[in-house]
Design a protein around this motif. Structure first.
Motif, PDB file in Angstrom:
ATOM      1  N   MET A   1       0.847  -1.186   0.000  1.00 31.72           N
ATOM      2  CA  MET A   1       0.000   0.000   0.000  1.00 31.72           C
ATOM      3  C   MET A   1       0.887   1.242   0.000  1.00 31.72           C
ATOM      4  SD  MET A   1      -3.337  -0.847   0.403  1.00 31.72           S
ATOM      5  CE  MET A   1      -3.930  -2.490   0.115  1.00 31.72           C
ATOM      6  N   LYS A   2       1.116   1.809  -1.195  1.00 33.55           N
ATOM      7  CA  LYS A   2       2.025   2.956  -1.243  1.00 33.55           C
ATOM      8  C   LYS A   2       1.262   4.254  -0.980  1.00 33.55           C
ATOM      9  CE  LYS A   2       5.583   5.132  -3.980  1.00 33.55           C
ATOM     10  NZ  LYS A   2       5.476   5.912  -5.197  1.00 33.55           N
ATOM     11  N   ASN A   3       0.281   4.524  -1.845  1.00 34.09           N
ATOM     12  CA  ASN A   3      -0.459   5.781  -1.684  1.00 34.09           C
ATOM     13  C   ASN A   3      -1.848   5.532  -1.105  1.00 34.09           C
ATOM     14  OD1 ASN A   3       1.522   7.507  -2.832  1.00 34.09           O
ATOM     15  ND2 ASN A   3       0.957   6.700  -4.850  1.00 34.09           N
TER      16      ASN A   3
ATOM     17  N   LYS B   1      -1.423   7.096  -8.610  1.00 32.43           N
ATOM     18  CA  LYS B   1      -2.064   5.780  -8.461  1.00 32.43           C
ATOM     19  C   LYS B   1      -2.403   5.596  -6.976  1.00 32.43           C
ATOM     20  CE  LYS B   1      -1.314   0.857  -8.991  1.00 32.43           C
ATOM     21  NZ  LYS B   1      -1.402   0.509  -7.578  1.00 32.43           N
TER      22      LYS B   1
ATOM     23  N   ASP C   1      -3.645   3.417  -3.938  1.00 26.70           N
ATOM     24  CA  ASP C   1      -3.757   1.994  -3.582  1.00 26.70           C
ATOM     25  C   ASP C   1      -4.912   1.715  -2.638  1.00 26.70           C
ATOM     26  OD1 ASP C   1      -1.377   1.076  -4.979  1.00 26.70           O
ATOM     27  OD2 ASP C   1      -0.338   2.422  -3.585  1.00 26.70           O
TER      28      ASP C   1
ATOM     29  N   LYS D   1      -9.968   0.497  -4.112  1.00 32.74           N
ATOM     30  CA  LYS D   1     -10.100  -0.424  -2.975  1.00 32.74           C
ATOM     31  C   LYS D   1     -10.486   0.466  -1.788  1.00 32.74           C
ATOM     32  CE  LYS D   1      -5.930  -2.620  -4.242  1.00 32.74           C
ATOM     33  NZ  LYS D   1      -5.980  -2.025  -5.529  1.00 32.74           N
TER      34      LYS D   1
ATOM     35  N   ASN E   1      -4.619  -8.461  -0.753  1.00 34.54           N
ATOM     36  CA  ASN E   1      -4.857  -7.063  -0.349  1.00 34.54           C
ATOM     37  C   ASN E   1      -5.296  -6.953   1.107  1.00 34.54           C
ATOM     38  OD1 ASN E   1      -4.069  -5.749  -2.698  1.00 34.54           O
ATOM     39  ND2 ASN E   1      -6.033  -6.199  -3.684  1.00 34.54           N
TER      40      ASN E   1
ATOM     41  N   LYS F   1      -2.293  -6.849   3.108  1.00 36.08           N
ATOM     42  CA  LYS F   1      -1.641  -5.525   3.034  1.00 36.08           C
ATOM     43  C   LYS F   1      -2.345  -4.521   3.956  1.00 36.08           C
ATOM     44  CE  LYS F   1       0.221  -5.945  -1.597  1.00 36.08           C
ATOM     45  NZ  LYS F   1      -0.017  -5.630  -3.001  1.00 36.08           N
TER      46      LYS F   1
END
Ligand SMILES: NC(=O)c1ccc[n+]([C@@H]2O[C@H](COP(=O)([O-])OP(=O)(O)OC[C@H]3O[C@@H](n4cnc5c(N)ncnc54)[C@H](OP(=O)(O)O)[C@@H]3O)[C@@H](O)[C@H]2O)c1
Length: 263
Positions: free
Chosen positions: A1-3, A58, A60, A86, A135, A138
């Motif tokens: 989960m970057k952004n 983008k 996440d 998401k 996910n 994550k």
């Protein structure tokens, strides 16, 4: 989960953002959408950025952190403006099926954190509705940064968590108000001293539980026969304080269930 994006940047969003930043999540990767100027100011202080419409970033994960009355509108806005989002909902009461029926393909889950997330001492309950296994792992990892995570096997348990854990800190603040009142007169209105005393009281209680998981033993270690604590406890028992407390929690759980039918 970057952004990640917090849609709604009020009380709980700010607590979570602070906790994430404490845990080395980069502010550059946290965005918000919020219309309230007071909250916008607080979010800017945390050095996170407003997500501009049509930004080419983008995303996440979206975290829906608006009041129940605003939730479906905000959710629809995410669906309309972002492709395959998401979405994690912090919103009390409103069930997954209300969101999923608006888009069957969405990855959606409910999470119920509390404001202690700010100090990485949060408790986040998660009920997964439609996230993939990968996910979900994550998201769990993300929330573990701000405290402990509890995975629930049944969505109705989220209502219980809302009443007990989401609302939980407020019950203790409320109880402490009696302490504060008495301590203030005892300490000649010295608020700093009173706060320090209350902090040590609550921290000490936390550390005691860490040391010994038997609450009756912890009570016994403080109370002695015919002593002051025993007198206090006797009075609490005769006033049925435990039942009163349980009743309060049940009222909060009931309210969480009611919200589901209101929106
Ligand atoms: N507070 C807690 O301890 C806690 C704990 C667990 C879960 N929750 C859940 O988290 C949710 C948020 O609670 P909160 O206490 O953080 O609420 P809050 O302080 O009122 O924050 C919500 C923010 O979202 C903004 N907002 C609402 N709709 C919007 C929209 N369409 N576009 C842009 N901004 C919008 C609000 O602006 P306005 O002020 O202008 O409406 C406000 O700034 C609730 O559903 C609650 O059940 C809260």
């Amino acid at each position: 989960m970057k952004n990640i994006v917090l849609f709604g940047g009020g009380n709980i969003a700010q607590a979570v953002v602070e906790g994430l930043i404490n845990a080395d999540f980069k502010p550059d990767n946290i965005f918000y959408i919020d219309r309230n100027t007071r909250n916008q100011k607080a979010l800017k202080k945390l050095k996170i950025k407003n997500l501009k419409k049509n930004a080419s970033i983008k995303i996440d994960l979206f975290i829906l952190a608006v009041k129940p009355k605003d939730a479906i509108e905000a959710y629809k806005q995410i669906l309309n403006e972002y492709k395959d989002p998401k979405i994690v909902s912090f919103v009390a009461g409103i069930k997954s099926k209300k969101y999923i029926k608006l888009n069957q393909d969405i990855q959606f889950l409910r999470a119920m954190p509390n404001t202690s997330a700010r100090f990485n001492l949060g408790i986040t309950a998660i009920y997964n509705s439609s996230f993939s296994k990968n996910n979900l792992a994550k998201v769990s990892k993300l929330f573990k940064k701000i405290g402990i995570v509890m995975n629930l096997d049944n969505e109705s348990k989220i209502d219980i968590f809302t009443g007990m854990i989401g609302s939980g800190p407020a019950y203790f603040f409320y109880l402490l108000k009696s302490y504060e009142k008495k301590l203030m007169s005892l300490c000649n209105q010295d608020k700093k001293k009173v706060n320090a005393a209350m902090v040590n009281l609550i921290k000490g209680v936390g550390f005691s539980i860490e040391n010994n998981d038997n609450l009756d033993e912890l009570i016994d270690a403080v109370a002695s026969k015919k002593g002051t604590t025993e007198a206090g406890l006797k009075s609490f028992k005769s006033e049925k304080l435990d039942k009163i407390f349980e009743k309060g929690i049940s009222a909060a759980i009931k309210r969480s269930k009611e919200i589901s039918n209101e929106f």
